[in-house]
Scaffold this motif. Structure first.
Motif, PDB file in Angstrom:
ATOM      1  N   ARG A 140       0.810  -1.227   0.000  1.00  0.00           N
ATOM      2  CA  ARG A 140       0.000   0.000   0.000  1.00  0.00           C
ATOM      3  C   ARG A 140       0.838   1.269   0.000  1.00  0.00           C
ATOM      4  NH1 ARG A 140      -4.253  -1.066   4.850  1.00  0.00           N
ATOM      5  NH2 ARG A 140      -5.670  -2.435   3.745  1.00  0.00           N
ATOM      6  N   LEU A 141       2.047   1.142   0.496  1.00  0.00           N
ATOM      7  CA  LEU A 141       2.841   2.345   0.760  1.00  0.00           C
ATOM      8  C   LEU A 141       3.519   2.928  -0.469  1.00  0.00           C
ATOM      9  CD1 LEU A 141       4.427   1.504   4.170  1.00  0.00           C
ATOM     10  CD2 LEU A 141       3.075   3.513   3.592  1.00  0.00           C
ATOM     11  N   ARG A 185       7.607  -0.386 -10.842  1.00  0.00           N
ATOM     12  CA  ARG A 185       6.721   0.715 -10.500  1.00  0.00           C
ATOM     13  C   ARG A 185       5.422   0.614 -11.299  1.00  0.00           C
ATOM     14  NH1 ARG A 185       4.637   3.934 -13.560  1.00  0.00           N
ATOM     15  NH2 ARG A 185       6.492   4.643 -14.650  1.00  0.00           N
ATOM     16  N   THR A 204       1.386  -0.413 -10.289  1.00  0.00           N
ATOM     17  CA  THR A 204       0.205   0.328 -10.715  1.00  0.00           C
ATOM     18  C   THR A 204      -0.814  -0.630 -11.329  1.00  0.00           C
ATOM     19  OG1 THR A 204       1.710   2.118 -11.217  1.00  0.00           O
ATOM     20  CG2 THR A 204      -0.539   2.358 -11.984  1.00  0.00           C
ATOM     21  N   ARG A 244      -4.724  -1.373 -10.132  1.00  0.00           N
ATOM     22  CA  ARG A 244      -5.880  -1.131 -10.987  1.00  0.00           C
ATOM     23  C   ARG A 244      -6.580  -2.423 -11.371  1.00  0.00           C
ATOM     24  NH1 ARG A 244      -4.545   2.682  -8.769  1.00  0.00           N
ATOM     25  NH2 ARG A 244      -3.232   4.309  -9.639  1.00  0.00           N
ATOM     26  N   ARG A 258       9.931   4.173   0.851  1.00  0.00           N
ATOM     27  CA  ARG A 258       8.771   3.931   1.706  1.00  0.00           C
ATOM     28  C   ARG A 258       8.869   2.572   2.405  1.00  0.00           C
ATOM     29  NH1 ARG A 258       3.691   6.429   1.191  1.00  0.00           N
ATOM     30  NH2 ARG A 258       3.952   8.670   1.348  1.00  0.00           N
ATOM     31  N   ARG A 274     -18.178   4.548  -3.589  1.00  0.00           N
ATOM     32  CA  ARG A 274     -16.884   4.985  -4.098  1.00  0.00           C
ATOM     33  C   ARG A 274     -16.908   6.498  -4.293  1.00  0.00           C
ATOM     34  NH1 ARG A 274     -15.396   2.339  -9.355  1.00  0.00           N
ATOM     35  NH2 ARG A 274     -15.327   0.440  -8.142  1.00  0.00           N
ATOM     36  N   GLU A 298     -14.801   3.020  -0.993  1.00  0.00           N
ATOM     37  CA  GLU A 298     -13.483   3.213  -1.599  1.00  0.00           C
ATOM     38  C   GLU A 298     -13.246   4.702  -1.838  1.00  0.00           C
ATOM     39  OE1 GLU A 298     -11.880   0.214  -4.817  1.00  0.00           O
ATOM     40  OE2 GLU A 298     -14.032   0.461  -5.074  1.00  0.00           O
ATOM     41  N   PHE A 306     -10.664   7.471  -3.824  1.00  0.00           N
ATOM     42  CA  PHE A 306      -9.583   7.701  -4.776  1.00  0.00           C
ATOM     43  C   PHE A 306      -9.244   9.182  -4.825  1.00  0.00           C
ATOM     44  CE2 PHE A 306     -11.179   3.675  -6.054  1.00  0.00           C
ATOM     45  CZ  PHE A 306     -10.090   2.999  -6.584  1.00  0.00           C
ATOM     46  N   GLU A 346       3.212  15.138   4.947  1.00  0.00           N
ATOM     47  CA  GLU A 346       3.676  13.908   4.305  1.00  0.00           C
ATOM     48  C   GLU A 346       3.310  12.695   5.166  1.00  0.00           C
ATOM     49  OE1 GLU A 346       4.915  13.628   1.267  1.00  0.00           O
ATOM     50  OE2 GLU A 346       5.265  11.473   1.433  1.00  0.00           O
ATOM     51  N   TYR A 398      -0.188  11.844   4.594  1.00  0.00           N
ATOM     52  CA  TYR A 398      -0.310  11.179   3.295  1.00  0.00           C
ATOM     53  C   TYR A 398       0.042   9.699   3.459  1.00  0.00           C
ATOM     54  CZ  TYR A 398       1.237  10.263  -1.594  1.00  0.00           C
ATOM     55  OH  TYR A 398       1.437   9.758  -2.859  1.00  0.00           O
ATOM     56  N   ARG A 399       1.134   9.453   4.146  1.00  0.00           N
ATOM     57  CA  ARG A 399       1.556   8.076   4.373  1.00  0.00           C
ATOM     58  C   ARG A 399       0.491   7.309   5.167  1.00  0.00           C
ATOM     59  NH1 ARG A 399       7.046   5.208   5.057  1.00  0.00           N
ATOM     60  NH2 ARG A 399       6.363   3.383   6.194  1.00  0.00           N
ATOM     61  N   GLN A 416      -2.414   6.119   3.203  1.00  0.00           N
ATOM     62  CA  GLN A 416      -2.179   4.908   2.411  1.00  0.00           C
ATOM     63  C   GLN A 416      -2.080   3.683   3.297  1.00  0.00           C
ATOM     64  OE1 GLN A 416       1.377   6.740   0.419  1.00  0.00           O
ATOM     65  NE2 GLN A 416       0.607   5.600  -1.330  1.00  0.00           N
ATOM     66  N   GLU A 417      -1.290   3.843   4.343  1.00  0.00           N
ATOM     67  CA  GLU A 417      -0.924   2.692   5.167  1.00  0.00           C
ATOM     68  C   GLU A 417      -2.096   2.227   6.032  1.00  0.00           C
ATOM     69  OE1 GLU A 417       2.424   3.561   7.636  1.00  0.00           O
ATOM     70  OE2 GLU A 417       3.056   1.463   7.655  1.00  0.00           O
ATOM     71  N   ASN A 441      -5.980   3.023   3.671  1.00  0.00           N
ATOM     72  CA  ASN A 441      -6.125   2.431   2.346  1.00  0.00           C
ATOM     73  C   ASN A 441      -6.794   3.380   1.345  1.00  0.00           C
ATOM     74  OD1 ASN A 441      -5.644   0.464   0.538  1.00  0.00           O
ATOM     75  ND2 ASN A 441      -7.333  -0.862   1.155  1.00  0.00           N
ATOM     76  N   PHE A 483      -4.530   6.384  -4.639  1.00  0.00           N
ATOM     77  CA  PHE A 483      -4.085   7.581  -5.345  1.00  0.00           C
ATOM     78  C   PHE A 483      -3.828   7.241  -6.805  1.00  0.00           C
ATOM     79  CE2 PHE A 483      -3.350   8.426  -0.963  1.00  0.00           C
ATOM     80  CZ  PHE A 483      -3.598   9.781  -0.818  1.00  0.00           C
ATOM     81  N   ILE A 484      -4.379   8.046  -7.682  1.00  0.00           N
ATOM     82  CA  ILE A 484      -4.137   7.844  -9.106  1.00  0.00           C
ATOM     83  C   ILE A 484      -3.548   9.129  -9.651  1.00  0.00           C
ATOM     84  CG2 ILE A 484      -5.193   7.461 -11.358  1.00  0.00           C
ATOM     85  CD1 ILE A 484      -7.183   5.619 -10.068  1.00  0.00           C
ATOM     86  N   ARG A 485      -2.371   8.992 -10.259  1.00  0.00           N
ATOM     87  CA  ARG A 485      -1.733  10.193 -10.765  1.00  0.00           C
ATOM     88  C   ARG A 485      -2.268  10.504 -12.160  1.00  0.00           C
ATOM     89  NH1 ARG A 485       1.477  12.513 -13.987  1.00  0.00           N
ATOM     90  NH2 ARG A 485       2.458  14.448 -13.333  1.00  0.00           N
ATOM     91  N   LEU A 522       0.858   6.677 -14.436  1.00  0.00           N
ATOM     92  CA  LEU A 522       1.892   5.754 -13.996  1.00  0.00           C
ATOM     93  C   LEU A 522       1.799   4.433 -14.751  1.00  0.00           C
ATOM     94  CD1 LEU A 522       1.703   6.575 -10.229  1.00  0.00           C
ATOM     95  CD2 LEU A 522       3.352   7.378 -11.896  1.00  0.00           C
TER      96      LEU A 522
END
Lengths: 249, 632, 353, 120, 342
Positions: free
Chosen positions: D41-42, D64, D68, D72, D97, E156, E198, E200, E214, E217-218, E221-222, E225, E228-230, E252
């Protein structure tokens, strides 16, 4: 080697189309080609923006610049005001001018476009003319078109037109008008581009050992470029990736 | 109550276990590979047999190894094993010598007091009785320790002990009941008859003074017999099966049988030979430094024995080898784990015990995961070279080590070629550690091809991980050397001119180099040549793992850091100027864990090289360029 | 969905569409495949609305397909378009009415380029003069012909003989609009209603009684893609894009698709036939297909013109069920006639109810 | 949504959609990996792993990007990617991380095998 | 002789204005605080909890209320400052409605306006029922109910970063700084409120510039859950089930991605306040290319207006978080006091 980036910058569409890209991907998100081909307009713009000659040269020779369908949806959304579609147009033009387009399967197709649409323009004054859309070559046009085509005069007359008449739809473009068009092509570089496409294609045909004719469409090389499909347009070819990687290193 | 009936549970148990042992031994023997069968047959009539007897006496009875590690624990094991052994031996002698007739059935010796309640009133028998009571007391003292260990393991110097299954518990209970019930049975009998020595006699008369000893005694003889019988019946399905199996293991090992790379009756024997003594737990850094207490070898073996899903345990191990180093039974724990890693998860939990083992033995080594594919690797045509230097993946993350090696080799005038200068192919060891030998073989073949084609006589590597696999799994003509060995060779040859650094350093033995490959002396020789080497409290074969091990597939980075911090703390207790290691992975791991400067042995040596004058340096770098160009 | 939100956006994109006096430029695709549409556009404007629309027979293609097929340079197409401006200037017209969306996009692009890079305008003037001796003035407005129909939609509605409603139930027809990408995606301000929620066709449909369906792939390209359709090997791209749209609109059960771009009209019609041939799938209620009509055809139907004079029969997806629904009496027998009025054999494999 | 069709009588082939349709993707592999290796997850996609990757110097293996794909639910591209890793572990040492990257690959391979056996 | 305390007028009763007014009042100055709304408090009034520690916004609100409640402060509400002009005797201030005030100094703290999400047409705010802004979401947190427009529970939710920021198409090239961390905070809150939902975040860069950002942010995620979608979301539409369908490139993966959402939250950015811009125009303050007020010196004079006796505080100069706004206001006070004492 000359600086390809500055050469691109001479194209006003390029200058307008690429300021600074932050790789947000908004263009790719709605790009019909990105969904269909291994294609990512964001990445192309990012590669061009390196201004690296080798990378740009690779692009000019690659399949990837030929995937765009020029719907220009990318222009609508870009938060930096770029137009990847226009950058692509500039790349394609340069690729043809330098003869690089024959290095890729999709690039070689330019020859077919020149021999159809390109020739039509100067011959008939139209990009597309009804009597050139042969149902044999265009089965996807379906039965309605086949019928229309087979009864061109009658069908057109029904809709109030006259084939090759003096006015209305699909009227005949007079010779003096066609001459004006030709002069425009000569003055503005249209002819030069046509010639560049013809020359490089002829060379490529020879290289590939295929029959080539100076006119028309009934020969091996033409048939090859319109129908060839390696089936490798959905995934990244390993060698291309490696070359880009090496160049960047 | 018919007094002789109580021997039945004992007799049933005894004959059961005897027959079972014979049958099982035959089965094991039959399923051995042909070469192993031959080994065993040869061993039976040769030295291995004698060696085994010696070892059985020293280890299975006296428990010498445990004694060395932990005297209290050793005493506990010794008193139970050796004491019981003596009790049986002297009990049999007693029955034969003092009984009504000679050559009695075993039950006669075991229940001798019942059959001879008046025995031992005078003379030699009286002295013999003292001896027998002493033996019983000896065992009972060990039992007392075992009980204490069971409930307060810390008192025994052990942090954790293994958890028991219900079969183990039943067996343990019956085992624990054997000797107290014997004590009470004998005591009541002696009390009723006024016989017995200092233990049974005194206790007996004391009990008889307020209890009807004659009526109570049979109950305890029954208990004694049932305890023994139960224990024998439980033996094959409990951890105490190790008692007979260990004998078999010792003999097999002394005959030259090794674990190999797949399950066999030898791994099965090893599985059963584990006594769950827990020594492996107390030396495991995962346990005491990272607080992970369910993955140690004892649990691993137990899971294997009980056919649990131990894939998580199997993967979560540093593979540092410290447990194997201390295992009193000498089980090859590392290879056993690797076999399990090759197997992947165990899906056949519905099978019966013998079926399971036969399935395990047949299971293909390669069926585990989607097949790795390194078809993308391009064959290379290397240039010829006397010495080939292979830095290794990890070393590429410590470029200073590479730079140091280049300087050293150039200074010594070594004509070498840098095999993976532009990034090579992994040696294959990490894949092997993950149990993927077939895939590793692809990489091994690739690298072997280059090494052979180069015509090198010596292959030098900076990474102990690569070193181990080069030595053990590559078929090479070249001599494989870790750079510490190679530097030592250069020093001995006199081709390296080195100054002396006035630094106190401590040396850390990397697992794969030390325990893994037995290289302890060369690095020390090299270090002593250029600096003052301090001793560390845990070194050589008991050296600590840095925690960064590639052997562990699942350990979280935080836990690794805890192990590293603990190891670094112990290593730097003597406040050295520098902590020297010989592994790039150890170096990278320790750098994060301590403020003490961490260097590779090559860097230390490079620092002791005379500073080149500018002119020489220029010439050297020019030469290096030429060489690099040649290599490229 | 909140309709007021869209109205708010439409209010922001009100482009100037002139009232009268248009200089008309034809579309290669529309005149070839939908000749009736162009004819009826002129007829509606001239006869029904009484407007002055001038067509100079000397005007040519804009070369737009060649330009987007990358065989015609930008300089060339600018000059060809400039020649049309010269013809308009010579005839005294300042408002261009453009039949083709590709052309409309090109005209917009050229005007914008000239605005941002005045040197390109100067160069074009020089080039045109050098090649033809002509000079021109930059027109005051450019309109797509759909803009013009949009402008007069209420007037058309007032003259309507039929509405976009189910004649039997009185319920509005469910209409999918499709806007050619080059209409306003490049320059939102050139389009009625902007790029995201263009109003040009919505306005017509709503004025004429229909309901517009807002489906997820509403904005997606039909898939023409120029070189993607022009070259046989690439046509999968084109079909793929249209199919994506059909599958997205299918759950809404649309009665028809209205498009303002001749290319889109053609592709969305042709690909329905091709998909039927390849995969055996026919979209639309009861497998009748979804008729794809130009806005001129829709306007013509609303005004009561003969569907077969408009040319609806030259679509692969025939409109018979739609016509029935609208209550338009059209004799299917009279679809395919020869010049003398005799019946021609009907083509096989049409998609019709 | 769209199936690939080979060349047909119209003389062209149709490709599959390259669009990741999150709603029709299979997230079982992601869930399996996340439960087996929670550090997964990190990942914040810095690409450090890919930059240092031994296998990546020889092929297009990109951890990487693989991560992803897993997130997905795109399994197809994963199937091949996962076989290219050499498990050398360099990526572990560079991950800012602390993701147990090496085990992610190992567990991903396991997940795919399970998927093929319908065990997920 | 007792001196008359000097008078400072603070234009804007948001975080910066209240802090500046409070600090000045405490030092004995007479302060007039002019607020355009019904109550001072600014945008903070709309907030439920604050990043990075998710403390209730009310804690900071009550601090500021206490600060602005000082007896030396005169609060004028429903009023804007239209123009300020320095003259030898001080600063003349014209308020809405035409009233004039005389002050010895003025602190401009007109703050920011939230980006009007309607302007990003392709996201359909105001058109599609379940497209909301970060402020709307905060209101839902305040009500303690997180639901779709039809009252059902969302499964979602997508949070879209950079709405109205870093976007030439809406004439904002600047970064609003706080939206990234706000999104992360809100994402965590959603996950805590609806663990089965969910979440996103669609981002271009995660700009976690502040202390503990930061880390937050961590944590998202940790522990929570959050996904993140860039990629910048390109458009939204609604399908037949009234779920939103968004299109984005997963940059990504290098592939376009389509996803259905129940609720789409637009992380609206900061723009120069309309009222501030009008004041600037009337008073001759310089505005930067991002339209925020341009201070005397970007590095060491960012409270200085260039006009004597007029100082800037807070987000009228640039997007800022609350911490920085308060610091900036205090710095403005220091500059003002130095000026008044000179």
């Amino acid at each position: 080697m000359e600086d390809l980036y500055s050469r691109l910058m001479q194209d006003v569409r390029f200058e307008e189309g690429l300021k600074a890209c932050m790789n947000c991907g908004i263009c790719t998100a709605i790009c019909p080609a990105a969904e269909y081909y291994h294609y990512d307009p964001r990445r192309i713009v990012d590669l061009v923006q390196t201004r690296n000659n080798n990378i740009i040269k690779e692009l000019l020779k690659s399949e990837t610049i030929w995937y765009c369908g020029q719907c220009m949806s990318c222009k609508t959304r870009c938060p930096r005001g770029n137009t990847p579609g226009m950058v692509i147009m500039a790349l394609r033009k340069l690729s043809q001018e330098l003869g690089y387009f024959t290095s890729s399967e999709k690039g070689r197709q330019q020859f077919a476009i020149k021999r159809t649409v390109g020739d039509n323009v100067l011959k008939h004054g139209y990009c597309i003319v009804s009597y050139d859309v042969d149902p044999e070559v265009h089965p996807e046009q379906g039965p309605a078109w086949e019928h229309y085509y087979n009864h061109l005069d009658a069908s057109l007359a029904r809709l109030g037109g006259e084939l090759n008449g003096s006015e209305g739809p699909t009227r005949l473009i007079p010779g003096e008008v066609l001459d004006e068009l030709k002069r425009i092509f000569e003055v503005t570089g249209g002819h030069d581009l046509y010639d560049a496409i013809e020359d490089a294609s002829e060379k490529k045909a020879e290289e590939m050992g295929m029959e080539f004719k100076k006119e028309g469409r009934d020969f091996e090389y033409y048939r090859h470029v319109v129908s060839a499909d390696s089936g490798c347009h959905q995934c990244e070819p390993e060698d291309v990736r490696r070359e880009v990687y090496e160049t960047r290193r | 109550m018919n007094s002789d009936l109580f021997v039945i549970p004992f007799n049933l148990g005894l004959y059961f276990i005897l027959i079972y042992s014979v049958v099982r031994s035959v089965a094991w023997f039959r399923s051995l590979s042909r070469p192993d069968k031959l080994r065993l047959q040869r061993g039976f009539f040769g030295r291995p047999f004698m060696d085994s007897l010696r070892e059985i006496f020293m280890e299975s009875l006296l428990h010498r190894k445990i004694f060395r590690k932990n005297p209290v624990l050793g005493y506990m094991h010794m008193s139970l094993a050796f004491g019981w052994f003596l009790l049986i031996v002297f009990g049999t002698i007693e029955a034969d010598f003092f009984g009504e007739k000679h050559l009695n059935p075993p039950s006669h010796a075991i229940f001798f007091r019942w059959f001879n309640p008046e025995h031992g009133a005078e003379g030699l028998a009286r002295i013999y009785n003292v001896w027998m009571d002493f033996l019983l007391a000896f065992i009972l003292s060990g039992l007392l320790l075992a009980v204490i260990k069971r409930f307060t393991p810390r008192m025994m110097g052990m942090k954790k002990t293994t958890r028991h299954t219900w079969t183990d518990r039943l067996a343990l209970t019956s085992l624990w009941l054997i000797f107290p019930s014997r004590l009470l049975a004998e005591s009541f009998t002696c009390g009723a008859h006024g016989s017995g020595s200092f233990l049974t006699g005194n206790l007996g008369s004391a009990l008889a003074s307020f209890l009807p000893a004659a009526e109570i005694a049979p109950w305890f003889w029954w208990l004694y017999s049932i305890s023994l019988g139960t224990f024998f019946f439980m033996l094959p399905i409990s951890r105490y099966f190790h008692i007979p199996v260990e004998l078999f293991l010792i003999f097999m090992r002394n005959s030259g049988i090794t674990t190999g790379d797949r399950h066999s009756s030898y791994t099965e024997v090893q599985t059963h030979a584990c006594s769950s003594c827990g020594v492996c737990i107390s030396v495991c850094q995962m346990s005491y430094a990272a607080g992970i207490n369910d993955i140690q070898s004892a649990y691993f073996i137990k899971g294997l024995r009980n056919d649990r899903d131990i894939s998580a345990i199997t993967a979560n191990c540093l593979m540092c080898g410290r447990c194997e180093e201390v295992c009193p039974v000498g089980i090859e724990l590392g290879p056993m784990r690797l076999i399990e890693r090759r197997q992947g998860e165990r899906a056949d939990r519905t099978l019966s015990l013998p079926e399971r083992y036969s399935v395990m033995r047949k299971r293909s080594v390669t069926e585990k995961v989607p097949t790795q594919s390194y078809g993308y690797l391009v064959r290379e045509e290397p240039e010829k070279a006397e010495v080939l230097f292979f830095a290794g993946c990890m070393t590429h993350l410590t470029p200073s080590v590479i730079a140091a090696m280049k300087r050293i080799m150039e200074s010594a005038g070594v004509k070498y070629r840098f095999m993976d200068e532009k990034g090579g192919v992994c040696c294959g060891r990490p894949l092997m550690l993950a149990g993927r030998d077939r895939e590793a073989r692809e990489l091994i073949n690739h690298n072997s091809d280059i090494i052979w084609k180069s015509g090198a006589k010596i292959l030098v590597t900076s990474c102990p991980i690569c070193y181990k696999v080069f030595r053990e799994s590559y078929y090479l003509e070249a001599t494989v050397m870790h750079h510490s060995e190679f530097i030592n060779l250069l020093i001995e040859e006199g081709s390296l001119r080195l100054g002396y650094l006035h630094r106190k350093v401590v040396y850390h033995d990397p697992c794969e180099l030390g325990r893994g490959s037995g290289i302890y002396e060369e690095p020390r020789a090299v270090i002593s040549y250029v600096a003052e080497l301090l001793e560390a409290s845990q070194e050589r074969s008991m050296s600590l793992c840095c925690g960064g091990s590639l052997g562990n597939l699942t350990l979280a980075s935080g836990k690794k850091a805890m192990i590293a911090a603990d190891a670094a703390r112990i290593l730097t207790m003597s406040s050295p100027d520098e902590l020297i290691t010989a592994c790039p992975l150890c170096k990278k791991t320790f750098v994060q864990a301590t403020k003490t400067k961490v260097s590779d042995i090559a860097e230390l040596v490079a620092a002791a090289l005379p500073a080149p004058s500018k002119r020489v340096a220029r010439r050297r770098s020019a030469r290096a360029t030429v060489r690099a160009n040649d290599a490229g | 969905m909140k309709p007021e939100g869209k109205k708010r956006i439409w209010a922001e994109y009100q482009k100037e569409i002139p009232d009268d006096h248009f200089f008309y430029v034809r579309s290669c695709i529309r005149q070839t495949f939908f000749a009736g549409s162009e004819q009826y556009f002129l007829k509606i404007l001239r006869e029904d609305l009484g407007k002055d629309v001038y067509e100079d027979p000397r005007h040519t293609t804009c070369t737009g397909i060649g330009y987007h097929g990358d065989v015609v340079p930008f300089e060339t197409i600018q000059t060809v378009v400039a020649r049309h401006f010269a013809l308009a200037t010579e005839a005294g017209y300042r408002h261009i009415a453009i039949s083709c969306v590709t052309s409309f996009g090109i005209y917009s692009e050229i005007l914008e380029t000239w605005k941002h890079f005045p040197e390109t305008l100067e160069r074009t003037r020089e080039d045109l003069y050098k090649a033809t001796g002509r000079t021109f003035e930059v027109p005051e407005t450019i309109s797509h012909t759909s803009d013009i129909i949009y402008k007069f939609r209420e007037e058309i509605a007032r003259k309507a003989k039929y509405n976009l409603v189910d004649a039997a139930t009185g319920k509005p027809l469910k209409v999918v609009e499709h806007i050619g990408c080059h209409y306003s995606k490049m320059f939102p301000k050139y389009g009625v209603g902007g790029a995201e929620f263009p109003h040009v066709l919505v306005g017509m449909v709503e004025s004429w009684g229909g309901d517009i369906i807002d489906y997820p792939e509403r904005r997606h390209c039909c898939g023409f893609g120029f070189r993607q359709y022009l070259v046989q090997a690439n046509r999968g791209y084109s079909l793929f894009a249209s199919r994506k749209k059909f599958e997205s609109m299918e759950p809404y059960r649309p009665d028809m698709i209205i498009a303002n771009c001749p290319g889109c009209t053609m592709f969305m019609d042709r690909w329905q036939y091709t998909i039927k041939e390849i995969d055996g799938i026919t979209y639309g209620a009861e497998g009748h297909g979804i008729p794809v009509l130009t806005y001129e055809e829709v306007a013509g139907l609303v005004l009561g013109y003969d569907p077969w004079e408009l040319g609806l029969q030259y679509h692969n997806v025939q409109s018979l069920p739609l016509l029935r629904k609208m209550g338009i009496k059209a004799d299917p027998e009279r679809r395919f006639l020869d010049r003398d009025g005799s019946r021609l054999p009907e083509p096989a494999n049409l998609i019709d109810g | 949504m769209m199936s690939a069709t080979g060349a047909n009588k119209f003389g062209f082939a149709i490709n599959r959609s390259r669009m990741i349709d999150y709603d029709s993707s299979d997230r079982k592999v992601r869930e399996y990996i996340t439960s087996r290796e929670p550090s997964f997850r990190l990942c914040f996609a810095c690409g450090g792993c890919t930059a240092t990757c031994t296998a990546g110097q020889h092929t297009s293996f990109n951890l990487r990007r693989m991560n992803t794909y897993i997130r997905r639910g795109e399994i197809e591209p994963l199937r091949e990617e996962v076989t290219r890793c050499m498990l050398c572990g360099k990526c572990l040492l560079v991950c800012p991380r602390g993701v147990n990257t090496r085990n992610v690959v190992a567990v991903a391979a396991e997940a795919i095998r399970k998927l093929e056996r319908n065990e997920l | 002789m007792k001196t008359v305390p000097k008078h400072v007028l603070v234009a804007g009763g948001g975080v910066a204005g209240m802090e500046a007014a409070g600090a000045l009042a405490e030092m004995g100055y007479r302060v007039t605080l002019v607020e355009k709304g019904d109550d001072p408090g600014g945008h903070l009034l709309q907030w439920h909890a604050l990043f990075p520690d998710r403390r209730p916004a009310d804690e900071v609100r009550s601090y500021l209320r206490k600060r602005a409640g000082h007896h030396n402060i005169n609060i004028i509400t429903r009023t804007t400052v239209e123009k300020v002009r320095h003259h030898p005797g001080g600063v003349r201030v014209i308020l809405s409605g035409g009233t004039e005030e005389e002050a010895d100094a003025v602190i401009v703290a007109t703050g920011f306006d939230l980006f009007d999400a309607h302007r990003k047409e392709e996201y359909g705010y105001g058109i599609y029922d379940n497209v909301i802004t970060s402020v709307d979401l905060e209101a839902m947190f305040n009500r303690g109910r997180l639901e779709k427009a039809d009252g059902t529970v969302p499964s979602r939710i997508g949070l879209i970063h950079c709405v109205g920021s870093r976007d030439e198409k809406v004439n904002n090239n600047h970064c609003s700084k706080v939206c990234c961390v706000t999104a992360v905070k809100q994402a965590i809150e959603i996950r805590q409120m609806l663990p089965s939902c969910e979440v996103f975040c669609f981002y271009m860069d995660m700009r976690m510039y502040g202390p503990y950002y930061e880390e937050l942010y961590r944590e998202s995620q940790e522990v929570h859950n959050v996904n993140f979608i860039r990629g910048k979301v390109s458009e939204a539409s609604v399908n037949i089930n009234n779920r939103l369908v968004i299109k984005v490139e997963d940059t990504l993966a290098g592939r376009p991605l389509k996803m259905e959402l129940d609720i789409m939250v637009l992380m609206v950015g900061m723009e120069m306040a309309e009222s501030g811009a009008k004041l600037a125009e009337a008073s001759g303050f310089r505005q930067g290319i991002n339209r925020f007020l341009e201070s005397g010196d970007h590095h060491y004079g960012n409270n200085l207006s260039g006009i004597k006796g007029v100082f800037y505080a807070g987000t009228c100069t640039a997007p800022m978080n609350i911490t920085d706004t308060i610091s900036h206001a205090r710095a403005a006070v220091a500059e003002t006091v130095r000026y008044l004492k000179a």
